[in-house]
Design a protein around this motif. Structure first.
Motif, PDB file in Angstrom:
ATOM      1  N   THR A  77      -6.257  17.210   3.110  1.00 16.62           N
ATOM      2  CA  THR A  77      -5.508  17.027   1.875  1.00 16.62           C
ATOM      3  C   THR A  77      -5.883  18.084   0.856  1.00 16.62           C
ATOM      4  O   THR A  77      -7.059  18.348   0.618  1.00 16.62           O
ATOM      5  CB  THR A  77      -5.785  15.639   1.281  1.00 16.62           C
ATOM      6  OG1 THR A  77      -5.439  14.657   2.259  1.00 16.62           O
ATOM      7  CG2 THR A  77      -4.960  15.417   0.035  1.00 16.62           C
TER       8      THR A  77
ATOM      9  N   ASN B  65      -8.528  12.516  -3.087  1.00 20.67           N
ATOM     10  CA  ASN B  65      -9.629  12.004  -2.273  1.00 20.67           C
ATOM     11  C   ASN B  65      -9.150  10.784  -1.491  1.00 20.67           C
ATOM     12  O   ASN B  65      -9.243   9.654  -1.963  1.00 20.67           O
ATOM     13  CB  ASN B  65     -10.830  11.642  -3.155  1.00 20.67           C
ATOM     14  CG  ASN B  65     -12.049  11.253  -2.331  1.00 20.67           C
ATOM     15  OD1 ASN B  65     -12.031  11.334  -1.105  1.00 20.67           O
ATOM     16  ND2 ASN B  65     -13.110  10.826  -3.003  1.00 20.67           N
ATOM     17  N   LEU B  66      -8.645  11.030  -0.291  1.00 18.21           N
ATOM     18  CA  LEU B  66      -8.166   9.949   0.569  1.00 18.21           C
ATOM     19  C   LEU B  66      -9.174   9.565   1.654  1.00 18.21           C
ATOM     20  O   LEU B  66      -8.936   8.635   2.417  1.00 18.21           O
ATOM     21  CB  LEU B  66      -6.844  10.353   1.236  1.00 18.21           C
ATOM     22  CG  LEU B  66      -5.637  10.520   0.312  1.00 18.21           C
ATOM     23  CD1 LEU B  66      -4.421  10.981   1.105  1.00 18.21           C
ATOM     24  CD2 LEU B  66      -5.319   9.220  -0.421  1.00 18.21           C
TER      25      LEU B  66
ATOM     26  N   LEU C  48      -3.734   3.858   1.788  1.00 16.80           N
ATOM     27  CA  LEU C  48      -3.304   4.959   2.656  1.00 16.80           C
ATOM     28  C   LEU C  48      -4.362   5.333   3.685  1.00 16.80           C
ATOM     29  O   LEU C  48      -4.169   6.276   4.449  1.00 16.80           O
ATOM     30  CB  LEU C  48      -2.961   6.181   1.803  1.00 16.80           C
ATOM     31  CG  LEU C  48      -1.722   6.037   0.915  1.00 16.80           C
ATOM     32  CD1 LEU C  48      -1.665   7.162  -0.117  1.00 16.80           C
ATOM     33  CD2 LEU C  48      -0.457   6.025   1.766  1.00 16.80           C
ATOM     34  N   ARG C  49      -5.468   4.594   3.721  1.00 17.17           N
ATOM     35  CA  ARG C  49      -6.537   4.951   4.658  1.00 17.17           C
ATOM     36  C   ARG C  49      -6.123   4.683   6.099  1.00 17.17           C
ATOM     37  O   ARG C  49      -6.679   5.262   7.029  1.00 17.17           O
ATOM     38  CB  ARG C  49      -7.808   4.162   4.322  1.00 17.17           C
ATOM     39  CG  ARG C  49      -7.777   2.727   4.824  1.00 17.17           C
ATOM     40  CD  ARG C  49      -8.773   1.818   4.169  1.00 17.17           C
ATOM     41  NE  ARG C  49      -8.795   0.486   4.794  1.00 17.17           N
ATOM     42  CZ  ARG C  49      -7.851  -0.422   4.628  1.00 17.17           C
ATOM     43  NH1 ARG C  49      -6.797  -0.158   3.860  1.00 17.17           N
ATOM     44  NH2 ARG C  49      -7.956  -1.602   5.231  1.00 17.17           N
TER      45      ARG C  49
ATOM     46  N   TYR D  50      -0.059  18.510  -0.366  1.00 18.11           N
ATOM     47  CA  TYR D  50      -0.878  17.543   0.351  1.00 18.11           C
ATOM     48  C   TYR D  50      -0.194  17.230   1.678  1.00 18.11           C
ATOM     49  O   TYR D  50       0.941  17.663   1.936  1.00 18.11           O
ATOM     50  CB  TYR D  50      -1.087  16.254  -0.457  1.00 18.11           C
ATOM     51  CG  TYR D  50       0.136  15.765  -1.199  1.00 18.11           C
ATOM     52  CD1 TYR D  50       1.160  15.098  -0.539  1.00 18.11           C
ATOM     53  CD2 TYR D  50       0.274  15.966  -2.569  1.00 18.11           C
ATOM     54  CE1 TYR D  50       2.282  14.658  -1.204  1.00 18.11           C
ATOM     55  CE2 TYR D  50       1.387  15.527  -3.254  1.00 18.11           C
ATOM     56  CZ  TYR D  50       2.397  14.873  -2.567  1.00 18.11           C
ATOM     57  OH  TYR D  50       3.501  14.436  -3.233  1.00 18.11           O
TER      58      TYR D  50
ATOM     59  N   LEU E 280      -4.498  11.218  -4.461  1.00 15.17           N
ATOM     60  CA  LEU E 280      -4.388  12.011  -3.238  1.00 15.17           C
ATOM     61  C   LEU E 280      -5.443  13.113  -3.159  1.00 15.17           C
ATOM     62  O   LEU E 280      -5.590  13.746  -2.119  1.00 15.17           O
ATOM     63  CB  LEU E 280      -2.989  12.623  -3.134  1.00 15.17           C
ATOM     64  CG  LEU E 280      -1.828  11.623  -3.188  1.00 15.17           C
ATOM     65  CD1 LEU E 280      -0.501  12.359  -3.058  1.00 15.17           C
ATOM     66  CD2 LEU E 280      -1.969  10.553  -2.120  1.00 15.17           C
TER      67      LEU E 280
ATOM     68  N   ALA F 217      -5.406   5.021  -2.966  1.00 14.05           N
ATOM     69  CA  ALA F 217      -5.967   5.755  -1.830  1.00 14.05           C
ATOM     70  C   ALA F 217      -6.337   4.810  -0.698  1.00 14.05           C
ATOM     71  O   ALA F 217      -6.128   5.115   0.480  1.00 14.05           O
ATOM     72  CB  ALA F 217      -7.179   6.564  -2.280  1.00 14.05           C
ATOM     73  N   TRP F 218      -6.887   3.657  -1.038  1.00 17.47           N
ATOM     74  CA  TRP F 218      -7.331   2.694  -0.027  1.00 17.47           C
ATOM     75  C   TRP F 218      -6.172   2.218   0.838  1.00 17.47           C
ATOM     76  O   TRP F 218      -6.313   2.053   2.053  1.00 17.47           O
ATOM     77  CB  TRP F 218      -8.025   1.531  -0.721  1.00 17.47           C
ATOM     78  CG  TRP F 218      -8.532   0.461   0.196  1.00 17.47           C
ATOM     79  CD1 TRP F 218      -9.744   0.412   0.826  1.00 17.47           C
ATOM     80  CD2 TRP F 218      -7.844  -0.744   0.560  1.00 17.47           C
ATOM     81  NE1 TRP F 218      -9.841  -0.748   1.574  1.00 17.47           N
ATOM     82  CE2 TRP F 218      -8.692  -1.464   1.431  1.00 17.47           C
ATOM     83  CE3 TRP F 218      -6.586  -1.267   0.244  1.00 17.47           C
ATOM     84  CZ2 TRP F 218      -8.318  -2.692   1.972  1.00 17.47           C
ATOM     85  CZ3 TRP F 218      -6.210  -2.483   0.785  1.00 17.47           C
ATOM     86  CH2 TRP F 218      -7.073  -3.186   1.639  1.00 17.47           C
TER      87      TRP F 218
ATOM     88  N   PRO G  15       3.042  10.639   0.984  1.00 13.57           N
ATOM     89  CA  PRO G  15       2.182   9.453   0.956  1.00 13.57           C
ATOM     90  C   PRO G  15       2.447   8.546  -0.235  1.00 13.57           C
ATOM     91  O   PRO G  15       2.257   7.334  -0.136  1.00 13.57           O
ATOM     92  CB  PRO G  15       0.770  10.039   0.923  1.00 13.57           C
ATOM     93  CG  PRO G  15       0.931  11.448   0.481  1.00 13.57           C
ATOM     94  CD  PRO G  15       2.269  11.892   0.967  1.00 13.57           C
TER      95      PRO G  15
END
Length: 356
Positions: free
Chosen positions: A2, A326-327, A299-300, A28, A324, A296-297, A42
């Motif tokens: 990313t 820090n994914l 999208l983990r 990204y 995005l 972010a969580w 995302p």
């Protein structure tokens, strides 16, 4: 890997044609939706709030432009979003005509039908008459000849599921949608729908479901069922209707939770407040706000193709996009998060319909 998102925040001269930056899709990584050829950003721009006639049109236009300038290619709508009913589709249609004619093929536009839209017994739910009539109205409001995804917005307990999926199949064969989806269907009903779709040859691609740190029900069975069928989840309400925002860390009584009908009294509990504060501490260690961590969580998991965010300004969208940056989550971080994240934190008003 990313890439860091940079934000374009200059408002264009109204007398100059709007031109988005050429590097808009290089900011990204994008996600493939299940085993299909469809690829989405995302983050998706949701229009449940702030795209009705109670929001100035230019403000809506600025948000959509800003989203596209920053790589969001996925716009999610529904026929009843407003107010009044249909206004979000009409307003997005105006924006598309004014700004996006050259870029239509770069966008993934989704809309839905199922909640009450017109008077009479056929004005809602999952019958063929309602769904086929609804997509014609939606396309007229949007000014499009097709959408990219069309959803059955809710399970209909009074109509055979085969008829609902057959209606979705029909509108694909008519060229009015490229793919179809279901929304807020339980794991069992989703399995049944996917089985019928396979029988008919229908590109049923998505179950759009509520999902957040305080509402993890899709992890029980649904995600694995979707992956096995070559489909994917798209998450909505990743911020639990705004509960997973820093504004509530000092307590619920001084904030707007009481005025947001979807944040129930059950959700405004001491247990949830403890969870919010614990999650906020983890977010701070990651250099994120609580809301950025929450986005972010969701999208983990690669089975979640996209997460919908609703915003009231482009500044708020810019803050969401920073999620995005820090994914990646370490196993230690996920274990810490699991100490606070719960399957049912009282923030899922769709629970009853999804259990049918």
């Amino acid at each position: 890997m990313t890439q860091r998102v940079e934000f374009l925040d200059e408002r264009p001269d109204p007398n100059t044609p709007w031109t988005p930056p050429e590097n808009r899709f290089k900011r990204y990584a994008y996600n493939r939706v299940g085993n299909s050829g469809l690829v989405v950003s995302p983050l998706a721009l949701g229009t449940w709030y702030n795209f009705g006639d109670d929001t100035p049109f230019q403000k809506q236009r600025d948000i959509v432009r800003f989203a596209f300038e920053n790589g969001i290619n996925h716009i999610d709508i529904a026929n009843q979003y407003g107010p009044p009913l249909g206004a979000a589709e009409e307003n997005i249609g105006r924006i598309l005509r004014k700004d996006f004619r050259p870029y239509r093929n770069e966008l993934v536009i989704a809309t839905k039908a199922g909640w009450p839209q017109w008077l009479g017994p056929n004005g809602r739910l999952g019958g063929k008459k309602h769904l086929l009539g609804s997509i014609d109205e939606s396309l007229a409001r949007l000014g499009l000849d097709h959408v990219d995804i069309f959803y059955s917005h809710r399970y209909d307990p009074d109509t055979p599921l085969h008829e609902t999926i057959e209606a979705l199949d029909t509108l694909v064969r008519q060229g009015k949608a490229l793919y179809v989806g279901i929304s807020s269907y339980s794991a069992q009903r989703s399995r049944e729908a996917l089985s019928i779709a396979k029988e008919l040859g229908t590109p049923l691609l998505v179950n759009q479901s509520s999902y957040s740190l305080l509402n993890r029900w899709i992890e029980d069975e649904l995600l694995s069922d979707l992956a096995q069928s070559g489909a994917a989840a798209i998450a909505f309400t990743p911020l639990a209707q705004g509960l997973l925002a820093d504004r509530y860390l000092q307590g619920f009584e001084v904030q707007r939770a009481q005025r947001r009908t979807y944040i129930t009294a059950e959700a405004q509990s001491e247990d949830n407040l403890r969870r919010l504060r614990g999650l906020a501490a983890i977010a701070a260690e990651r250099g994120q706000t609580l809301s950025q961590l929450a986005i972010a969580w969701t999208l983990r998991d690669p089975r979640v193709a996209s997460t919908l965010v609703g915003v009231s300004s482009k500044e708020q969208l810019a803050e969401n996009l920073k999620a995005l940056d820090n994914l990646a989550f370490s196993s230690e971080e996920l274990a810490q998060i699991d100490n606070f994240a719960v399957h049912d934190g009282g923030v899922n008003p769709w629970k009853v319909s999804s259990e049918l």
